[in-house]
Design a protein around this motif. Structure first.
Motif, PDB file in Angstrom:
ATOM      1  N   SER A  36       6.791  -6.427   3.959  1.00 21.54           N
ATOM      2  CA  SER A  36       7.658  -7.187   3.188  1.00 21.54           C
ATOM      3  C   SER A  36       8.818  -6.435   2.125  1.00 21.54           C
ATOM      4  O   SER A  36       8.332  -5.446   1.740  1.00 21.54           O
ATOM      5  CB  SER A  36       6.844  -8.109   2.436  1.00 21.54           C
ATOM      6  N   PHE A  39       7.048  -6.003  -1.101  1.00 24.51           N
ATOM      7  CA  PHE A  39       5.837  -5.688  -0.916  1.00 24.51           C
ATOM      8  C   PHE A  39       5.183  -5.454  -2.239  1.00 24.51           C
ATOM      9  O   PHE A  39       3.709  -5.839  -2.242  1.00 24.51           O
ATOM     10  CB  PHE A  39       5.481  -4.661   0.047  1.00 24.51           C
ATOM     11  N   ASP A  42       4.505  -9.463  -3.332  1.00 21.75           N
ATOM     12  CA  ASP A  42       3.946 -10.309  -2.578  1.00 21.75           C
ATOM     13  C   ASP A  42       2.585  -9.738  -1.531  1.00 21.75           C
ATOM     14  O   ASP A  42       1.822 -10.546  -1.067  1.00 21.75           O
ATOM     15  CB  ASP A  42       4.701 -11.116  -1.690  1.00 21.75           C
ATOM     16  N   ARG A  43       2.687  -8.342  -1.451  1.00 24.31           N
ATOM     17  CA  ARG A  43       1.472  -7.860  -0.654  1.00 24.31           C
ATOM     18  C   ARG A  43       1.388  -8.474   0.765  1.00 24.31           C
ATOM     19  O   ARG A  43       0.284  -8.503   1.541  1.00 24.31           O
ATOM     20  CB  ARG A  43       0.230  -7.837  -1.456  1.00 24.31           C
ATOM     21  N   THR A  44       2.800  -8.440   1.368  1.00 24.92           N
ATOM     22  CA  THR A  44       2.428  -9.122   2.898  1.00 24.92           C
ATOM     23  C   THR A  44       3.003  -7.955   3.837  1.00 24.92           C
ATOM     24  O   THR A  44       3.993  -7.398   3.542  1.00 24.92           O
ATOM     25  CB  THR A  44       3.730 -10.111   2.787  1.00 24.92           C
ATOM     26  N   PHE A  46       2.650  -7.813   8.169  1.00 20.94           N
ATOM     27  CA  PHE A  46       2.369  -8.409   9.438  1.00 20.94           C
ATOM     28  C   PHE A  46       2.367  -7.034  10.568  1.00 20.94           C
ATOM     29  O   PHE A  46       2.949  -6.004  10.472  1.00 20.94           O
ATOM     30  CB  PHE A  46       3.491  -9.240  10.095  1.00 20.94           C
ATOM     31  N   LYS A  56      -1.776 -10.898  10.354  1.00 26.87           N
ATOM     32  CA  LYS A  56      -1.236 -10.981   9.026  1.00 26.87           C
ATOM     33  C   LYS A  56      -2.177 -10.592   8.031  1.00 26.87           C
ATOM     34  O   LYS A  56      -3.479 -10.951   8.146  1.00 26.87           O
ATOM     35  CB  LYS A  56      -0.538 -12.221   8.454  1.00 26.87           C
ATOM     36  N   ASN A  58      -4.384 -10.508   4.556  1.00 19.38           N
ATOM     37  CA  ASN A  58      -4.395 -11.368   3.593  1.00 19.38           C
ATOM     38  C   ASN A  58      -5.107 -10.652   2.499  1.00 19.38           C
ATOM     39  O   ASN A  58      -6.230 -10.000   2.453  1.00 19.38           O
ATOM     40  CB  ASN A  58      -5.811 -12.273   4.132  1.00 19.38           C
ATOM     41  N   ASP A  59      -4.310 -10.455   1.504  1.00 19.22           N
ATOM     42  CA  ASP A  59      -4.580  -9.765   0.332  1.00 19.22           C
ATOM     43  C   ASP A  59      -5.466 -10.108  -0.615  1.00 19.22           C
ATOM     44  O   ASP A  59      -6.383  -9.631  -1.118  1.00 19.22           O
ATOM     45  CB  ASP A  59      -3.327  -9.583  -0.765  1.00 19.22           C
ATOM     46  N   GLN A  91       9.640 -16.625   4.246  1.00 19.34           N
ATOM     47  CA  GLN A  91      10.221 -15.397   4.932  1.00 19.34           C
ATOM     48  C   GLN A  91      10.060 -15.711   6.369  1.00 19.34           C
ATOM     49  O   GLN A  91       9.420 -16.232   7.066  1.00 19.34           O
ATOM     50  CB  GLN A  91       9.335 -14.173   4.583  1.00 19.34           C
ATOM     51  N   SER A 107       5.360 -17.897   7.994  1.00 20.49           N
ATOM     52  CA  SER A 107       4.113 -16.902   7.711  1.00 20.49           C
ATOM     53  C   SER A 107       2.984 -17.173   8.830  1.00 20.49           C
ATOM     54  O   SER A 107       2.033 -16.603   8.816  1.00 20.49           O
ATOM     55  CB  SER A 107       3.312 -17.037   6.630  1.00 20.49           C
TER      56      SER A 107
END
Length: 207
Positions: A36, A39, A42-44, A46, A56, A58-59, A91, A107
Motif C-alpha cells: 500500500s 503502508f 495501514d500496514r496493508t 497483498f 492479504k 492481516n496486521d 483501495q 480488500s
C-alpha cells in the motif's frame, strides 16, 4: 523492501543488506507483491501465488489470509498492484489472471473479472496503476496470448477502472514488454516507462 520469489516472500529493513523470509500462508510460491502507498499507516500488503490465489496480510493477527472469495476462481495469479486509499478508505487491487484482470475494491471480499479482449485469450503478465487512480481510473496491462504466453501482445490501457481496455502501443518498437511502471507524477506528466524486449528502455508518454 519486500521481495517475492518461487521460494517464498522476503523482506529487508536494512536497505537490502540482510533478508528475512516471511511466514506466508501454506508457503505458496509467491509471484508478486503489492505494498500500500500508505503502508506506514495501514500496514496493508497483498501477495499473489501460484496455486493459492491472492493473499492479504492481516496486521492485527500478524498472519496471511486467502482473499479469493466472491468471483476470483483462478488461483494462479501473477502481477498485482494497489491504489492509494480513496476518501472512503477503500483501495483498488488488480491482479493478472488467465484471460484478463481480477479487480477488487473491498480488500478481496469480492472480485470481478475484467476481460482485456473478448476475441483473444490474453493474460496480463505485468500491471501498472496510476498514482491518481481514484480520480482517473487509469491502469496499464502488459499482455501475452494464453495459455502458454509465448506470444507477446503489447500494452492495454484502461481509463475507466477496468470496464474497458484498449491497445496502447503507438511508437513502441516491440510488443515484448518486460516491465512497466508509471511516473510518481503521472497525474501531471502522463509518463509511463517500459522495458521493451532487447531494445532497452523506451520512454513512452501516454495522454
Amino acid at each position: 523492501i519486500f521481495l517475492s520469489t518461487f521460494e517464498g516472500l522476503y523482506y529487508s529493513d536494512t536497505e537490502g543488506q540482510n533478508w528475512v523470509q516471511l511466514d506466508v500462508f501454506n508457503q505458496e510460491i509467491t509471484r508478486g507483491i503489492a505494498v500500500s502507498p500508505d503502508f506506514a499507516q495501514d500496514r496493508t500488503l497483498f501477495a499473489t501465488t501460484y496455486g493459492g490465489g491472492v493473499l492479504k496480510f492481516n496486521d492485527s493477527t500478524d498472519s496471511w489470509e486467502a482473499v479469493n472469495r466472491g468471483g476470483l476462481m483462478i488461483l494462479h495469479a501473477d502481477p498485482i498492484v494497489i491504489s492509494s486509499p480513496a476518501l472512503d478508505g477503500g483501495q483498488t487491487v488488480m491482479t493478472g489472471v488467465f484471460f484478463g484482470v481480477g479487480i477488487t475494491i473491498d480488500s478481496g471480499l469480492s472480485w470481478k473479472y475484467s476481460y482485456l479482449d473478448n476475441s483473444v485469450q490474453l493474460y496480463a503478465r505485468r500491471l501498472a496503476i496510476s498514482p491518481d487512480y481514484n480520480n482517473d481510473g487509469t491502469a496499464f496491462a502488459v499482455t501475452c496470448i494464453s495459455p502458454l504466453c509465448v506470444i507477446p501482445n503489447g500494452i492495454f490501457k484502461t481509463s475507466d477502472g477496468g470496464i474497458t481496455w484498449n491497445p496502447s502501443n503507438n511508437g513502441l518498437l516491440s510488443l515484448k514488454i518486460n516491465y512497466i511502471t508509471t511516473s510518481p507524477g503521472y497525474k501531471n506528466d502522463k509518463t509511463v516507462l517500459v522495458a521493451v524486449g532487447n531494445d532497452g528502455v523506451y520512454n513512452g508518454i501516454y495522454k
